[in-house]
Design a protein around this motif. Sequence first.
Motif: not given
Length: 375
Positions: A105-107, A178-180, A230-232, A255-257
């Motif tokens: 998946p994406t996230l 998890v990503f941020t 952050a996510l976009y 990466n989210g940016f």
Amino acid sequence: FLAACGGGNEATNSNESKEQVGGDAEKSAGAVEAKIGVIAWMTGSGAGYGEAITNGINLALEEINAKGEVKIDLVVEDSAGKQEQALSAAQKLINSDNVTGLIGPTLSTEMNVVGPEADLAGVPTMGTSTTAQGIPEIGDYIFRDSIPESLAIPAAMQKAIDKYGVKKVAIMYGNDDVFTKSGFDTMKATAEEMGLEILTIETFQKGQSDYNAQLTKIKNLNPELILCSALYNEGAVIMDQARKMGLTVPFVGGNGFNSPEVIKIAGDAANGLIVATPWFGAKEDAKVQEFVKKYTEKFGKEPDQFAAQAYDGLYLFAEAIKNAGEADRDAVRDALAEIKDFEGILGVMSFDEVGDIVMDPTVLVIDGGQFKLFE
Ligand code: VAL
């Protein structure tokens, strides 16, 4: 009974001859057929990621199937950016659709629940956007073609620090993803290693709309650079509110940016955002430019990093299926692991021993409403 055979007498042939007669187009004669499942965030606040991802995959699909060595059938599911939805999509794709492999998946947050399930079921899975620490380490069946935060963020920070002579930074991150969180860990560790003074660490959550409390505190401490994970959707609003209160210092984002959605939402406030990425659409490379042209013609907008990584992601699967010579999950997993120096639009790609991609990032900055090389 005969009617059920679909009117073609070839259809009554045995399984062995099915490959030859299965596709009526001459091109697909002898092609290895495989079904690939895609799980992408297609509705809600991160739908821009899923749109780019599915566009990239669909373009690759057209080209791969037209070449005819491999014939891929796609099944696409929306995860809405949610763990539970991503997991049930994966279960459906694995158990009912019987896919050979998964993209997405994406996230990273979603991959943290889908990965273990796919690994247990022995389904090769390619994260094309999951950049948190530890994703390919989930298991032998889990790969990714997106560079981790731990590689991208230090590259962006180093360039920003060299250019602006930064000594004092402030950090802001989403503490419910998890990503941020992973991006934050890298930002903090890198700042410490570089001997930077961390003035403050501020947190926020997904869907938050007011960041004035955090930004006021940061402004009063006078940082020379803001590190933001952050996510976009949240990231763009943070930059907009920062600029409105007169916080004009550069940002280093994770990466989210790295999405044109940031520019769409924040406008001029996005200027000064520095990110590292394996994808740069203005690169003077025939393969890259052909992809940009085709994508832009087909979808009416330029491809971003998410589209490029997904495009290469399906190509990597096609290469593995071709090399395996069959759609068997284990055989395709092994063939993926063996891919060396595959030429994609992201560059020359290989996987390391855990299934992580080996690639160098490029550092970009948003300047005049566009991503440009940061030099
Ligand atoms: N790279 C992020 C993640 O791993 C987002 C932007 C897709 O979750």
